[in-house]
Design a protein around this motif. Structure first.
Motif, PDB file in Angstrom:
ATOM      1  N   LEU A 401       0.807  -1.124  -0.065  1.00  0.00           N
ATOM      2  CA  LEU A 401      -0.011  -0.113   0.097  1.00  0.00           C
ATOM      3  C   LEU A 401       0.990   1.364  -0.025  1.00  0.00           C
ATOM      4  N   THR A 402       1.835   1.181   0.562  1.00  0.00           N
ATOM      5  CA  THR A 402       2.892   2.278   0.979  1.00  0.00           C
ATOM      6  C   THR A 402       3.544   2.613  -0.500  1.00  0.00           C
ATOM      7  N   LEU A 403       3.866   1.663  -1.307  1.00  0.00           N
ATOM      8  CA  LEU A 403       4.496   1.661  -2.544  1.00  0.00           C
ATOM      9  C   LEU A 403       3.636   2.017  -3.559  1.00  0.00           C
ATOM     10  N   ARG A 404       2.307   1.637  -3.442  1.00  0.00           N
ATOM     11  CA  ARG A 404       1.409   2.284  -4.432  1.00  0.00           C
ATOM     12  C   ARG A 404       1.302   3.704  -4.273  1.00  0.00           C
ATOM     13  N   THR A 405       1.378   4.238  -3.144  1.00  0.00           N
ATOM     14  CA  THR A 405       1.092   5.785  -2.998  1.00  0.00           C
ATOM     15  C   THR A 405       2.502   6.504  -3.733  1.00  0.00           C
ATOM     16  N   THR A 406       3.494   6.059  -3.515  1.00  0.00           N
ATOM     17  CA  THR A 406       4.694   6.550  -4.265  1.00  0.00           C
ATOM     18  C   THR A 406       4.936   6.236  -5.745  1.00  0.00           C
ATOM     19  N   LEU A 407       4.133   5.143  -6.168  1.00  0.00           N
ATOM     20  CA  LEU A 407       4.422   4.783  -7.582  1.00  0.00           C
ATOM     21  C   LEU A 407       3.727   5.782  -8.315  1.00  0.00           C
ATOM     22  N   VAL A 408       2.408   6.218  -7.822  1.00  0.00           N
ATOM     23  CA  VAL A 408       1.642   7.205  -8.545  1.00  0.00           C
ATOM     24  C   VAL A 408       2.331   8.476  -8.745  1.00  0.00           C
ATOM     25  N   ALA A 409       2.917   8.897  -7.811  1.00  0.00           N
ATOM     26  CA  ALA A 409       3.840  10.257  -7.956  1.00  0.00           C
ATOM     27  C   ALA A 409       4.945  10.002  -8.809  1.00  0.00           C
ATOM     28  N   GLN A 410       5.826   8.663  -8.652  1.00  0.00           N
ATOM     29  CA  GLN A 410       6.929   8.582  -9.440  1.00  0.00           C
ATOM     30  C   GLN A 410       6.418   8.622 -10.967  1.00  0.00           C
ATOM     31  N   LYS A 411       5.284   7.765 -11.339  1.00  0.00           N
ATOM     32  CA  LYS A 411       4.782   7.686 -12.851  1.00  0.00           C
ATOM     33  C   LYS A 411       4.661   9.074 -13.279  1.00  0.00           C
ATOM     34  N   GLU A 412       3.947   9.962 -12.762  1.00  0.00           N
ATOM     35  CA  GLU A 412       3.591  11.309 -12.917  1.00  0.00           C
ATOM     36  C   GLU A 412       4.992  12.120 -13.293  1.00  0.00           C
ATOM     37  N   ALA A 413       5.824  11.891 -12.361  1.00  0.00           N
ATOM     38  CA  ALA A 413       7.306  12.482 -12.375  1.00  0.00           C
ATOM     39  C   ALA A 413       8.062  12.052 -13.751  1.00  0.00           C
ATOM     40  N   GLN A 414       7.945  10.628 -13.886  1.00  0.00           N
ATOM     41  CA  GLN A 414       8.578   9.990 -15.158  1.00  0.00           C
ATOM     42  C   GLN A 414       8.274  10.424 -16.427  1.00  0.00           C
ATOM     43  N   GLU A 415       6.926  10.369 -16.572  1.00  0.00           N
ATOM     44  CA  GLU A 415       6.235  11.052 -17.837  1.00  0.00           C
ATOM     45  C   GLU A 415       6.366  12.406 -18.131  1.00  0.00           C
ATOM     46  N   ALA A 416       6.510  13.406 -17.093  1.00  0.00           N
ATOM     47  CA  ALA A 416       6.932  14.867 -17.337  1.00  0.00           C
ATOM     48  C   ALA A 416       8.348  14.884 -17.818  1.00  0.00           C
ATOM     49  N   VAL A 457       8.736   3.026 -18.724  1.00  0.00           N
ATOM     50  CA  VAL A 457       8.311   1.628 -18.824  1.00  0.00           C
ATOM     51  C   VAL A 457       8.321   0.901 -17.480  1.00  0.00           C
ATOM     52  N   GLY A 458       9.599   1.011 -16.928  1.00  0.00           N
ATOM     53  CA  GLY A 458       9.810   0.170 -15.342  1.00  0.00           C
ATOM     54  C   GLY A 458       8.897   1.011 -14.442  1.00  0.00           C
ATOM     55  N   VAL A 459       8.569   2.094 -14.409  1.00  0.00           N
ATOM     56  CA  VAL A 459       7.875   2.461 -13.589  1.00  0.00           C
ATOM     57  C   VAL A 459       6.161   2.136 -13.900  1.00  0.00           C
ATOM     58  N   ARG A 460       5.731   2.022 -15.216  1.00  0.00           N
ATOM     59  CA  ARG A 460       4.482   1.631 -15.372  1.00  0.00           C
ATOM     60  C   ARG A 460       4.256  -0.133 -15.006  1.00  0.00           C
ATOM     61  N   LEU A 461       5.516  -0.691 -15.168  1.00  0.00           N
ATOM     62  CA  LEU A 461       5.755  -2.213 -14.858  1.00  0.00           C
ATOM     63  C   LEU A 461       5.385  -2.285 -13.324  1.00  0.00           C
ATOM     64  N   ALA A 462       6.172  -1.328 -12.574  1.00  0.00           N
ATOM     65  CA  ALA A 462       6.001  -1.470 -11.237  1.00  0.00           C
ATOM     66  C   ALA A 462       4.694  -1.277 -10.641  1.00  0.00           C
ATOM     67  N   GLU A 463       3.830  -0.223 -11.462  1.00  0.00           N
ATOM     68  CA  GLU A 463       2.873   0.231 -10.944  1.00  0.00           C
ATOM     69  C   GLU A 463       1.789  -1.068 -11.148  1.00  0.00           C
ATOM     70  N   GLN A 464       2.003  -1.775 -12.211  1.00  0.00           N
ATOM     71  CA  GLN A 464       0.863  -2.920 -12.571  1.00  0.00           C
ATOM     72  C   GLN A 464       1.391  -4.115 -11.552  1.00  0.00           C
ATOM     73  N   ALA A 465       2.746  -4.357 -11.460  1.00  0.00           N
ATOM     74  CA  ALA A 465       3.117  -5.334 -10.917  1.00  0.00           C
ATOM     75  C   ALA A 465       2.672  -5.230  -9.099  1.00  0.00           C
ATOM     76  N   ASN A 466       2.587  -3.922  -8.667  1.00  0.00           N
ATOM     77  CA  ASN A 466       2.167  -3.601  -7.276  1.00  0.00           C
ATOM     78  C   ASN A 466       0.828  -3.978  -7.256  1.00  0.00           C
ATOM     79  N   LEU A 467      -0.329  -3.764  -8.067  1.00  0.00           N
ATOM     80  CA  LEU A 467      -1.519  -4.008  -8.269  1.00  0.00           C
ATOM     81  C   LEU A 467      -1.730  -5.331  -8.231  1.00  0.00           C
ATOM     82  N   VAL A 468      -0.737  -6.272  -8.893  1.00  0.00           N
ATOM     83  CA  VAL A 468      -0.843  -7.778  -8.812  1.00  0.00           C
ATOM     84  C   VAL A 468      -0.454  -8.281  -7.198  1.00  0.00           C
TER      85      VAL A 468
END
Length: 478
Positions: A401-416, A457-468
């Motif tokens: 759950l904690t990682l889920r929160t940080t991954l959302v912010a990390q994904k936004e920063a990586q896309e920017a 790509v790595g962040v999006r993979l981590a985000e999806q893997a975190n949901l799994v």
């Protein structure tokens, strides 16, 4: 007729006593949760699947909140999971283990009921002259056919029923182990499928980068041949081509390895039309609120299995206590006996027997006390194992759950970052073509953009893997 009534009584009376008997199993009380009452409040910000908290009952219900068919949204991934559930050998072994333990439970349970069988014997022996009648030898024949009750322990003190309760809990624990294996398999297939999708995206990026680098190299070589460009720019461009070629080879190998891993999990080659072409396959349901109660963990298969084993250890204490009391067994039968085979079923040949037995321990060198002590220590070990399983599960859910929160912010920063570096590459290329800067600025911008794209790509993979992972650590749904 009196003998028939006697035999029926000998069978029915103990059965009635058995059904009305008691056990010496201690009253079971579920240990309190050795963790905080809820997960970290900040974990709820991301919005992940909640697990319905079970009521404070003796046996929490199985997880049915998020069936994997609903959690994983890509139809191809669902088909691959179906293949794995049908063909994976590890899951097949777990299922066969359930059948094995179920058979063992039926064997243990059968001891609660009498065993009735038919026996036919023929006995023929010689009596020597020294002990024969009138000093003569003779031959004696005896033929017997009977219907009898084998030695059957009357479970007055619940020893057999305690062992039966233990076997039943072991069976339930094995079933939970199978459910846990299935949940882990579903998560492993989804994670590997997503890894393959990420490898495919990285391979596509590498090929696109290689094509762009080869195009730039061709232009610079033409410029150098025309006397406009320099050898330095040409060699720099060539180094980027070779680096891109190496990346293509590396990700081609990664795709092959991930493909092999997916085939292994599926237990059969996965058809090409079921392979991923994009890195979006897991839904992100909303509804997780801050302060999710920690007793949702009680539905996890591994924790349910640990509790069943704890219940089994508790039941084993009842068997150890009952061992201090007498064991009463019963053997009886009715049949016919005759010195001649053709006379077995004639009048006057009926026989019957009734042999109750009581065995009471008087001196066992302390083994009964030691056995009881062992069963009590086994229960304490089972309690500790159960509590450790809960603590481990609590940490896993908190981490996810904690990682889920940080991954959302990390994904936004990586896309920017990708957008910014794409603009930087455009400007650097324009300045080079205008003759304002050397080609080195373009090379640096290209490499930075490629690395940022791979990072995205790595962040999006981590985000999806975190949901799994959340699906798995919250107990799954099968």
């Amino acid at each position: 007729m009196n003998r028939k009534l006697f035999l029926r009584a000998s069978l029915l009376l103990p059965a009635a006593l058995l059904l009305g008997g008691c056990t010496m199993i201690p009253k079971y009380e579920r240990p309190p949760l050795p963790v905080a009452d809820s997960f970290h409040a900040e974990a709820g910000a991301a919005g992940v699947v909640p697990a319905a908290a079970p009521a404070a009952a003796e046996a929490p219900p199985a997880a049915k909140d998020v069936p994997w068919q609903e959690f994983f949204t890509d139809a191809r991934l669902r088909s691959v999971i179906d293949l794995a559930l049908a063909n994976n050998r590890d899951l097949r072994v777990a299922t066969l283990n359930i059948e094995r333990v179920a058979a063992l439970y039926r064997i243990q349970r059968s001891e609660l009921f009498p065993t009735i069988g038919v026996q036919a014997t023929g006995d023929k022996y010689r009596i020597p002259e020294s002990i024969g009648k009138d000093g003569k030898a003779s031959t004696v024949s005896v033929y017997t056919v009977g219907l009898g009750l084998a030695s059957w322990e009357l479970d007055f003190f619940g020893r057999i029923r305690s062992l039966n309760a233990r076997s039943f809990e072991q069976y339930l624990a094995t079933e939970e182990a199978r459910r846990g294996a299935q949940t882990s398999l579903v998560a492993a297939v989804a994670g590997t499928w997503l890894r393959l999708a990420a490898d495919e995206e990285n391979l596509r990026l590498s090929r696109e980068t290689l094509a762009a680098q080869q195009s730039s190299y061709g232009l610079i070589r033409s410029s150098r041949d025309a006397g406009i460009g320099s050898d330095v720019d040409l060699r720099q461009a060539q180094s980027q081509v070779e680096a891109a070629r190496a990346n293509v080879a590396a990700f081609t190998g990664a795709v092959g390895v991930s493909r092999n891993a997916l085939d292994l999990l599926a237990g059969t080659p996965v058809p090409a039309d079921l392979l991923p072409d994009r890195l979006v396959a897991v839904t992100d349901p909303k509804g997780l609120s801050a302060g999710l109660p920690s007793d949702v963990l009680l539905r996890r298969p591994d924790i349910l299995a640990a509790e069943h084993l704890l219940r089994g250890a508790n039941a084993n204490i009842g068997a150890a206590r009952a061992a201090f009391f007498p064991r009463i067994s019963l053997t009886d039968g009715i049949g016919t006996s005759s010195p001649d085979l053709d006379g077995l079923f004639k009048a006057g040949t009926s026989v019957w027997s009734f042999a109750p037995q009581i065995l009471s321990p008087l001196f066992a060198s302390g083994s009964l006390i030691a056995n009881l002590k062992v069963s009590e220590v086994d229960r304490q070990i089972a309690v500790a194992t159960y509590e450790k399983a809960i603590q481990t599960a609590f940490a896993e859910v908190n981490d996810a759950l904690t990682l889920r929160t940080t991954l959302v912010a990390q994904k936004e920063a990586q896309e920017a970052l990708v957008e910014a570096l794409d603009a930087t590459l455009f400007l650097s290329d324009a300045r080079y073509k205008a003759g304002l800067d050397g080609y080195l600025g373009v090379l640096v911008a290209q490499q930075a953009l490629f690395n940022a794209q791979r990072g995205a790509v790595g962040v999006r993979l981590a985000e999806q893997a975190n949901l799994v992972e959340l699906y798995k650590v919250l107990g799954g749904g099968v």
